[in-house]
Design a protein around this motif. Structure first.
Motif, PDB file in Angstrom:
ATOM      1  N   SER A  30       0.906  -1.210  -0.217  1.00 40.90           N
ATOM      2  CA  SER A  30      -0.083  -0.007  -0.048  1.00 40.90           C
ATOM      3  C   SER A  30       0.839   1.349   0.115  1.00 40.90           C
ATOM      4  CB  SER A  30      -0.842  -0.076   1.402  1.00 40.90           C
ATOM      5  OG  SER A  30      -0.386  -0.008   2.406  1.00 40.90           O
ATOM      6  N   ARG A  31       2.101   1.111   0.320  1.00 37.46           N
ATOM      7  CA  ARG A  31       2.954   2.189   0.148  1.00 37.46           C
ATOM      8  C   ARG A  31       3.477   2.485  -1.228  1.00 37.46           C
ATOM      9  NH1 ARG A  31       7.584   1.089   4.364  1.00 37.46           N
ATOM     10  NH2 ARG A  31       8.333   3.077   3.531  1.00 37.46           N
ATOM     11  N   TYR A  32       3.188   1.742  -1.956  1.00 34.78           N
ATOM     12  CA  TYR A  32       3.966   1.830  -3.362  1.00 34.78           C
ATOM     13  C   TYR A  32       2.885   2.468  -4.760  1.00 34.78           C
ATOM     14  CZ  TYR A  32       7.902  -0.349  -1.495  1.00 34.78           C
ATOM     15  OH  TYR A  32       9.142  -0.964  -1.159  1.00 34.78           O
ATOM     16  N   ILE A  33       3.348   3.343  -5.274  1.00 36.54           N
ATOM     17  CA  ILE A  33       2.539   3.706  -6.607  1.00 36.54           C
ATOM     18  C   ILE A  33       2.847   2.607  -7.625  1.00 36.54           C
ATOM     19  CG2 ILE A  33       2.539   5.344  -8.556  1.00 36.54           C
ATOM     20  CD1 ILE A  33       3.462   7.667  -6.588  1.00 36.54           C
ATOM     21  N   MET A  34       1.828   2.123  -8.073  1.00 35.64           N
ATOM     22  CA  MET A  34       1.745   0.800  -9.251  1.00 35.64           C
ATOM     23  C   MET A  34       1.472   1.424 -10.501  1.00 35.64           C
ATOM     24  SD  MET A  34       2.885  -1.409  -7.187  1.00 35.64           S
ATOM     25  CE  MET A  34       2.666  -2.825  -8.228  1.00 35.64           C
ATOM     26  N   ALA A  35       2.125   0.477 -11.467  1.00 32.64           N
ATOM     27  CA  ALA A  35       2.053   0.991 -12.812  1.00 32.64           C
ATOM     28  C   ALA A  35       1.906  -0.030 -13.685  1.00 32.64           C
ATOM     29  CB  ALA A  35       2.848   1.979 -13.245  1.00 32.64           C
ATOM     30  N   TRP A  36       1.513  -0.248 -14.913  1.00 29.55           N
ATOM     31  CA  TRP A  36       1.615  -1.086 -16.014  1.00 29.55           C
ATOM     32  C   TRP A  36       2.392  -0.533 -17.315  1.00 29.55           C
ATOM     33  CZ3 TRP A  36       0.683  -6.530 -15.518  1.00 29.55           C
ATOM     34  CH2 TRP A  36      -0.241  -6.648 -14.408  1.00 29.55           C
ATOM     35  N   PHE A  37       3.496  -1.002 -17.522  1.00 27.59           N
ATOM     36  CA  PHE A  37       4.004  -0.704 -18.822  1.00 27.59           C
ATOM     37  C   PHE A  37       4.040  -1.962 -19.541  1.00 27.59           C
ATOM     38  CE2 PHE A  37       6.805   2.974 -17.560  1.00 27.59           C
ATOM     39  CZ  PHE A  37       6.461   2.957 -16.266  1.00 27.59           C
ATOM     40  N   ARG A  38       4.382  -1.726 -21.021  1.00 28.16           N
ATOM     41  CA  ARG A  38       4.229  -2.766 -21.985  1.00 28.16           C
ATOM     42  C   ARG A  38       5.660  -2.593 -22.981  1.00 28.16           C
ATOM     43  NH1 ARG A  38      -1.137  -1.366 -25.367  1.00 28.16           N
ATOM     44  NH2 ARG A  38      -0.656   0.387 -26.191  1.00 28.16           N
ATOM     45  N   GLN A  39       6.059  -3.625 -23.509  1.00 27.53           N
ATOM     46  CA  GLN A  39       7.109  -3.597 -24.669  1.00 27.53           C
ATOM     47  C   GLN A  39       6.771  -4.546 -25.807  1.00 27.53           C
ATOM     48  OE1 GLN A  39      10.913  -4.195 -23.367  1.00 27.53           O
ATOM     49  NE2 GLN A  39      11.964  -3.002 -24.862  1.00 27.53           N
ATOM     50  N   ALA A  40       6.352  -3.894 -27.011  1.00 27.87           N
ATOM     51  CA  ALA A  40       6.219  -4.638 -28.191  1.00 27.87           C
ATOM     52  C   ALA A  40       7.690  -4.905 -28.829  1.00 27.87           C
ATOM     53  CB  ALA A  40       5.253  -3.760 -28.822  1.00 27.87           C
ATOM     54  N   PRO A  41       7.357  -5.946 -29.622  1.00 28.35           N
ATOM     55  CA  PRO A  41       8.887  -6.384 -30.436  1.00 28.35           C
ATOM     56  C   PRO A  41       9.337  -5.157 -31.087  1.00 28.35           C
ATOM     57  CG  PRO A  41       7.183  -7.960 -30.574  1.00 28.35           C
ATOM     58  CD  PRO A  41       6.576  -7.107 -29.914  1.00 28.35           C
ATOM     59  N   ASP A  90      -1.993  -3.788 -29.417  1.00 30.05           N
ATOM     60  CA  ASP A  90      -1.632  -4.108 -27.991  1.00 30.05           C
ATOM     61  C   ASP A  90      -0.895  -5.234 -27.654  1.00 30.05           C
ATOM     62  OD1 ASP A  90      -5.198  -3.004 -27.411  1.00 30.05           O
ATOM     63  OD2 ASP A  90      -3.516  -1.828 -27.131  1.00 30.05           O
ATOM     64  N   THR A  91      -0.598  -5.913 -28.623  1.00 33.40           N
ATOM     65  CA  THR A  91       0.238  -7.002 -28.395  1.00 33.40           C
ATOM     66  C   THR A  91       1.656  -6.532 -28.124  1.00 33.40           C
ATOM     67  OG1 THR A  91      -0.598  -8.474 -30.184  1.00 33.40           O
ATOM     68  CG2 THR A  91       1.557  -9.047 -29.757  1.00 33.40           C
ATOM     69  N   ALA A  92       1.873  -7.246 -26.857  1.00 32.30           N
ATOM     70  CA  ALA A  92       3.379  -6.732 -26.130  1.00 32.30           C
ATOM     71  C   ALA A  92       3.533  -7.728 -24.923  1.00 32.30           C
ATOM     72  CB  ALA A  92       3.102  -5.387 -25.691  1.00 32.30           C
ATOM     73  N   VAL A  93       4.523  -7.507 -24.262  1.00 30.57           N
ATOM     74  CA  VAL A  93       4.900  -8.249 -22.950  1.00 30.57           C
ATOM     75  C   VAL A  93       4.411  -7.064 -22.064  1.00 30.57           C
ATOM     76  CG1 VAL A  93       6.559  -8.862 -21.362  1.00 30.57           C
ATOM     77  CG2 VAL A  93       6.732  -9.648 -23.819  1.00 30.57           C
ATOM     78  N   TYR A  94       3.575  -7.324 -21.090  1.00 31.15           N
ATOM     79  CA  TYR A  94       3.019  -6.271 -19.939  1.00 31.15           C
ATOM     80  C   TYR A  94       3.794  -6.512 -18.735  1.00 31.15           C
ATOM     81  CZ  TYR A  94      -0.417  -4.751 -23.391  1.00 31.15           C
ATOM     82  OH  TYR A  94      -1.161  -4.312 -24.146  1.00 31.15           O
ATOM     83  N   GLN A 111       8.239  -9.876 -13.943  1.00 29.85           N
ATOM     84  CA  GLN A 111       9.104 -10.704 -14.841  1.00 29.85           C
ATOM     85  C   GLN A 111       8.221 -10.539 -16.440  1.00 29.85           C
ATOM     86  OE1 GLN A 111       6.799 -12.011 -12.789  1.00 29.85           O
ATOM     87  NE2 GLN A 111       5.631 -13.302 -14.324  1.00 29.85           N
ATOM     88  N   GLY A 112       6.951  -9.969 -16.503  1.00 32.51           N
ATOM     89  CA  GLY A 112       6.296  -9.779 -17.703  1.00 32.51           C
ATOM     90  C   GLY A 112       5.304 -10.768 -17.965  1.00 32.51           C
ATOM     91  N   THR A 113       4.458 -10.464 -18.713  1.00 35.51           N
ATOM     92  CA  THR A 113       3.296 -11.600 -19.276  1.00 35.51           C
ATOM     93  C   THR A 113       2.975 -11.251 -20.625  1.00 35.51           C
ATOM     94  OG1 THR A 113       1.304 -12.634 -18.659  1.00 35.51           O
ATOM     95  CG2 THR A 113       1.209 -10.336 -18.266  1.00 35.51           C
ATOM     96  N   GLN A 114       3.022 -12.330 -21.461  1.00 37.78           N
ATOM     97  CA  GLN A 114       2.697 -11.907 -22.903  1.00 37.78           C
ATOM     98  C   GLN A 114       1.309 -11.836 -23.037  1.00 37.78           C
ATOM     99  OE1 GLN A 114       5.090 -11.782 -25.442  1.00 37.78           O
ATOM    100  NE2 GLN A 114       3.283 -10.966 -26.819  1.00 37.78           N
ATOM    101  N   VAL A 115       0.934 -10.622 -23.943  1.00 34.87           N
ATOM    102  CA  VAL A 115      -0.355 -10.396 -24.402  1.00 34.87           C
ATOM    103  C   VAL A 115      -0.257 -10.269 -25.898  1.00 34.87           C
ATOM    104  CG1 VAL A 115      -2.315  -8.860 -24.609  1.00 34.87           C
ATOM    105  CG2 VAL A 115      -1.158  -9.399 -22.557  1.00 34.87           C
TER     106      VAL A 115
END
Length: 119
Positions: A30-41, A90-94, A111-115
């Motif tokens: 609860s002390r951390y700001i959280m975010a999602w990033f993504r990286q496409a090939p 939207d295809t990327a590792v999230y 570690q990332g998850t593939q979408v």
């Protein structure tokens, strides 16, 4: 210490939905700001969405506004990314990421998850 593990990625057709989860095994989620990033090939990692400590404030990249929703459950040490109306681009590792309020950069990463979104 923050340890982030993402889940929920997969293959979906365009127009479909997925929900990503990111669980933290630490004790101070609860002390951390959280975010999602993504990286496409072949592309740089980009910011997708962010959420402040209580979950009351969120921000989104223009490319996902109106389609993605970030949320968090501090009791479960988990942050979510609900993705609707998915597009092939939207295809990327999230990746989920965390930082303290006083820290300018995200310094904890999962570690990332593939979408993969098929057309």
């Amino acid at each position: 210490q923050v340890q982030l593990v993402e889940s929920g990625g997969g293959l979906v057709q365009a127009g479909g939905s997925l929900r990503l989860s990111c669980a933290d095994s630490g004790r101070a989620f609860s002390r951390y700001i959280m975010a999602w990033f993504r990286q496409a090939p072949g592309k740089e990692r980009e910011f997708v969405a962010g959420i402040l400590l209580s979950g009351s404030n969120t921000t989104y990249a223009d490319s996902v506004k109106g389609r993605f929703t970030i949320s968090r459950d501090n009791a479960k040490n988990t942050v979510y990314l609900q993705m609707n109306n998915l597009k092939p681009e939207d295809t990327a590792v999230y990746y989920c990421a965390a930082r303290l309020v006083v820290t300018p950069n995200y310094n904890y990463w999962g570690q990332g998850t593939q979408v993969t979104v098929s057309s």
